[in-house]
Design a protein around this motif. Structure first.
Motif, PDB file in Angstrom:
ATOM      1  N   ILE B  52       0.850  -1.186   0.000  1.00 24.19           N
ATOM      2  CA  ILE B  52       0.000   0.000   0.000  1.00 24.19           C
ATOM      3  C   ILE B  52       0.890   1.241   0.000  1.00 24.19           C
ATOM      4  CG2 ILE B  52      -1.928  -1.139   1.120  1.00 24.19           C
ATOM      5  CD1 ILE B  52      -0.895   0.097   3.753  1.00 24.19           C
ATOM      6  N   GLY B  60       1.892   0.772   9.202  1.00 16.09           N
ATOM      7  CA  GLY B  60       1.162  -0.495   9.141  1.00 16.09           C
ATOM      8  C   GLY B  60       2.078  -1.688   9.316  1.00 16.09           C
ATOM      9  N   CYS B  61       3.289  -1.582   8.778  1.00 14.98           N
ATOM     10  CA  CYS B  61       4.221  -2.715   8.822  1.00 14.98           C
ATOM     11  C   CYS B  61       4.788  -2.877  10.223  1.00 14.98           C
ATOM     12  CB  CYS B  61       5.352  -2.504   7.825  1.00 14.98           C
ATOM     13  SG  CYS B  61       6.602  -3.791   7.923  1.00 14.98           S
ATOM     14  N   CYS B 112       0.861 -11.603   5.086  1.00 16.13           N
ATOM     15  CA  CYS B 112       0.992 -10.348   5.840  1.00 16.13           C
ATOM     16  C   CYS B 112      -0.190 -10.126   6.783  1.00 16.13           C
ATOM     17  CB  CYS B 112       1.110  -9.159   4.889  1.00 16.13           C
ATOM     18  SG  CYS B 112       1.286  -7.602   5.768  1.00 16.13           S
ATOM     19  N   PRO B 113       0.063 -10.081   8.106  1.00 16.19           N
ATOM     20  CA  PRO B 113      -1.056  -9.956   9.049  1.00 16.19           C
ATOM     21  C   PRO B 113      -1.682  -8.565   9.094  1.00 16.19           C
ATOM     22  CG  PRO B 113       1.016 -10.026  10.243  1.00 16.19           C
ATOM     23  CD  PRO B 113       1.351 -10.249   8.803  1.00 16.19           C
ATOM     24  N   THR B 114      -0.914  -7.536   8.727  1.00 17.35           N
ATOM     25  CA  THR B 114      -1.471  -6.186   8.833  1.00 17.35           C
ATOM     26  C   THR B 114      -1.930  -5.633   7.492  1.00 17.35           C
ATOM     27  OG1 THR B 114       0.734  -5.258   8.632  1.00 17.35           O
ATOM     28  CG2 THR B 114      -0.093  -5.587  10.849  1.00 17.35           C
ATOM     29  N   ALA B 115      -1.880  -6.475   6.452  1.00 18.04           N
ATOM     30  CA  ALA B 115      -2.382  -6.097   5.136  1.00 18.04           C
ATOM     31  C   ALA B 115      -1.703  -4.859   4.556  1.00 18.04           C
ATOM     32  CB  ALA B 115      -3.894  -5.902   5.154  1.00 18.04           C
ATOM     33  N   VAL B 116      -0.448  -4.590   4.958  1.00 18.65           N
ATOM     34  CA  VAL B 116       0.287  -3.544   4.236  1.00 18.65           C
ATOM     35  C   VAL B 116       0.689  -4.099   2.868  1.00 18.65           C
ATOM     36  CG1 VAL B 116       1.151  -2.193   6.154  1.00 18.65           C
ATOM     37  CG2 VAL B 116       2.459  -4.151   5.388  1.00 18.65           C
TER      38      VAL B 116
END
Lengths: 316, 271
Positions: B52, B60-61, B112-116
């Protein structure tokens, strides 16, 4: 929060009278007091178990990556244990703080939420701050530094400098405010825990100098500075462990008032009741700052301290 | 009471020192932020697929490195402290090791757990492609493999950057061929060539090329003719590579380019 702890710990009550000499454990055994106090010197049962667990878990991170084992992937800031996600709660907290203001929060995956709640429940059951002494690689380094520090203090090369433990909360709130103000996970760039973990798994980097700097500061100036006064991860875990069942139990009738346990303890204020004339109850439990490291259990000559599941005594 | 007051005083002193340190750190971060914001994105610092915008990426990461661990060709690395605030975030240096899509499923994005690295867009692209394929007139549904369709569509939906050709150094533009191992025998990069008989990536140094006019970037592209083609130039009629709309910026062409400085570079997409 503090008031709540005091009520729970029994600190607000009137202290019991100190035990008379006849009731002291060493007189009951017919031993000299000094000999009795030193009778557990060299016992390192819990320390050895704990170090084994800590080294094994951190090695599992490294080996999972090096040999592609897929058992414990990721690092301490976020990982996957045999497919189940686990999140570092303070990292997640900063992330949630920022993303709730920017609206990014809706994009966070289900794995993130599952990982966050799994780890909170897991360490809640195991005593919250147990994470520090049983998992954190920096804790291990700091323990080594502490030995050196103690030696330097003992030989009068340096002076001890203690601070108010409450400044942990200044750092805790401060780092969250900093994250919100800069929209960056600032703490992660200073986080010695994450840096050590990442360095072990993905290879060393320049930031290890920062870690060594902190370690050096702890050795020559203030004992366990990071763990005691700064680390917001530890603070988060101590909040999680407020109502945790796993704590250390203290039996007054086995205590010889030697205070050896307080000398080895990372958070001596949690063992306030071991001092002569301070205990208000026959049994006391350590509070949530306790890392359940077991050093006090090892050192106690009268076995007055032990791990316990508070409130589960009748069930088990 | 006296002791309590001393405790409070101590707390106020050390607490304000702590707050001061944090404030200085905040100013420092803001300063770094501003002084780095004008910087060009570099091809040796491409974000992994599905990344993103850089602003969201930075908070986010969580720097866990799960994307690093899952990548079968180890294209993703974590940035060191010399990248400043980007410390610990994932990047790809395409000249050393590009993303060759040999995982087939954009696993770094999925993990990716945080959807970055945001999987939503690829999920949508895959579903749309499957739907399209099944609705085409005269298509035998039993012969359509939805996984294949989805795989290709997801791969094509990646947009890390766009490749650009440097005409001054490009061998094809100078009507030169190429014979031999393109990056030398000790180059470590691996990829899955389109004509490879293996399902996994193999070392670039194991492959010998012999081309009358150098067209490695065209033949080795994992996306194919929607991304890069070998066509006669408009004026000269000389054959040379041309990058098209379908380029994902994966960087395989950058890795295989035999010139000393790559004659094809990936320009990151600024979002």
């Amino acid at each position: 929060m503090a008031a709540f702890d005091i009520i729970r710990s029994g600190k607000h009550k009137t202290p019991l009278k100190p035990k008379p000499m006849a009731d002291m454990p060493h007189t009951e055994l017919g031993m000299d007091y000094k000999v009795w106090c030193d009778s557990h010197k060299g016992t390192h049962k819990w320390r050895n178990i704990r170090w084994s667990v800590l080294i094994f878990m951190n090695l599992l991170f490294v080996l999972s990556f090096v040999f592609d084992l897929a058992i414990l992937e990721g690092s301490l800031s976020g990982s996957r244990l045999i497919g189940f996600y686990l999140m570092d709660p303070f990292n997640a907290l900063q992330e949630l703080a920022i993303s709730s203001t920017t609206g990014y929060i809706v994009h966070l995956t289900m794995n993130f939420w599952i990982g966050l709640f799994t780890i909170l429940i897991f360490w809640f059951l195991l005593g919250g701050r147990s994470y520090c002494s049983w998992m954190c690689p920096y804790h291990f380094l700091a323990e080594m530094g502490e030995r050196l520090h103690n030696y330097l203090v003992k030989t009068k090369k340096i002076k001890e400098h203690a601070f108010h433990t409450g400044i942990r909360f200044v750092f805790w709130f401060g780092f969250i405010i900093l994250a919100l103000a800069t929209q960056q996970l600032v703490f992660e760039n200073l986080n010695v825990v994450g840096i050590v973990s990442r360095a072990m798994i993905y290879g060393p980097g320049l930031l290890l100098f920062w870690v060594f700097g902190i370690l050096l500061f702890e050795i020559v100036y203030s004992k366990r500075f990071w763990c005691r006064y700064v680390c917001p991860i530890g603070t988060t875990w101590s909040l999680v462990g407020k109502l945790s069942p796993l704590t250390i139990k203290f039996d007054l009738d086995k205590c010889g008032y030697c205070r050896d346990c307080q000398t080895v303890c990372l958070v001596p204020h949690e063992l306030w009741f071991v001092q002569r004339g301070k205990a208000t109850q026959e049994t006391h439990y350590t509070g949530s700052d306790c890392t359940n490291c077991g050093l006090c259990i090892d050192t106690c000559a009268g076995n007055a301290l032990s791990y316990t599941l508070k409130g589960w005594g009748t069930v088990l | 009471m006296a002791k309590k007051q001393i405790g409070r005083r101590e707390f106020i002193i050390s607490g304000s020192v702590a707050a001061g340190v944090l404030a200085v750190a905040g100013v420092g971060v803001k300063y770094l932020d501003i002084s780095h914001s004008g910087e060009q994105l570099r091809q040796d610092f491409l974000r992994p697929p599905g990344a993103i915008g850089e602003v969201e990426f930075m908070y986010g990461c969580i720097k866990c490195g799960l994307c690093v661990q899952i990548c079968p060709v180890q294209a993703i690395k974590l940035a060191g402290a010399h990248e400043g605030l980007s410390y610990g975030t994932p990047y790809i240096d395409v000249r050393e090791q590009p993303c060759d899509f040999s995982c087939d499923a954009l696993q770094c994005v999925e993990t990716c757990p945080t959807a970055v690295l945001n999987f939503e867009q690829f999920k949508d692209a895959g579903a749309l492609a499957v739907e399209k394929a099944s609705q085409e007139p005269g298509v035998d549904l039993s012969k359509v493999n939805p996984f294949e369709v989805q795989k290709v569509a997801m791969k094509e939906a990646v947009l890390m950057g766009k490749a650009h050709i440097n005409k001054n150094t490009c061998l094809a533009h100078q009507r030169k061929g190429f014979k031999g191992i393109s990056r030398g025998t000790d180059f470590e990069g691996i990829y899955r060539a389109p004509d490879s008989k293996f399902a996994y990536a193999t070392p670039l140094k194991d492959k010998e090329f012999d081309r009358e006019i150098c067209n490695l970037c065209v033949t080795e592209c994992p996306i194919g003719e929607s991304a890069i083609v070998f066509v006669p130039g408009r004026g000269s009629g000389k054959l040379h590579p041309r990058v098209l709309e379908g380029c994902t910026g994966c960087g395989v062409c950058v890795m295989v380019c035999p010139t000393e400085k790559p004659s094809i570079v990936v320009e990151p997409i600024k979002s």
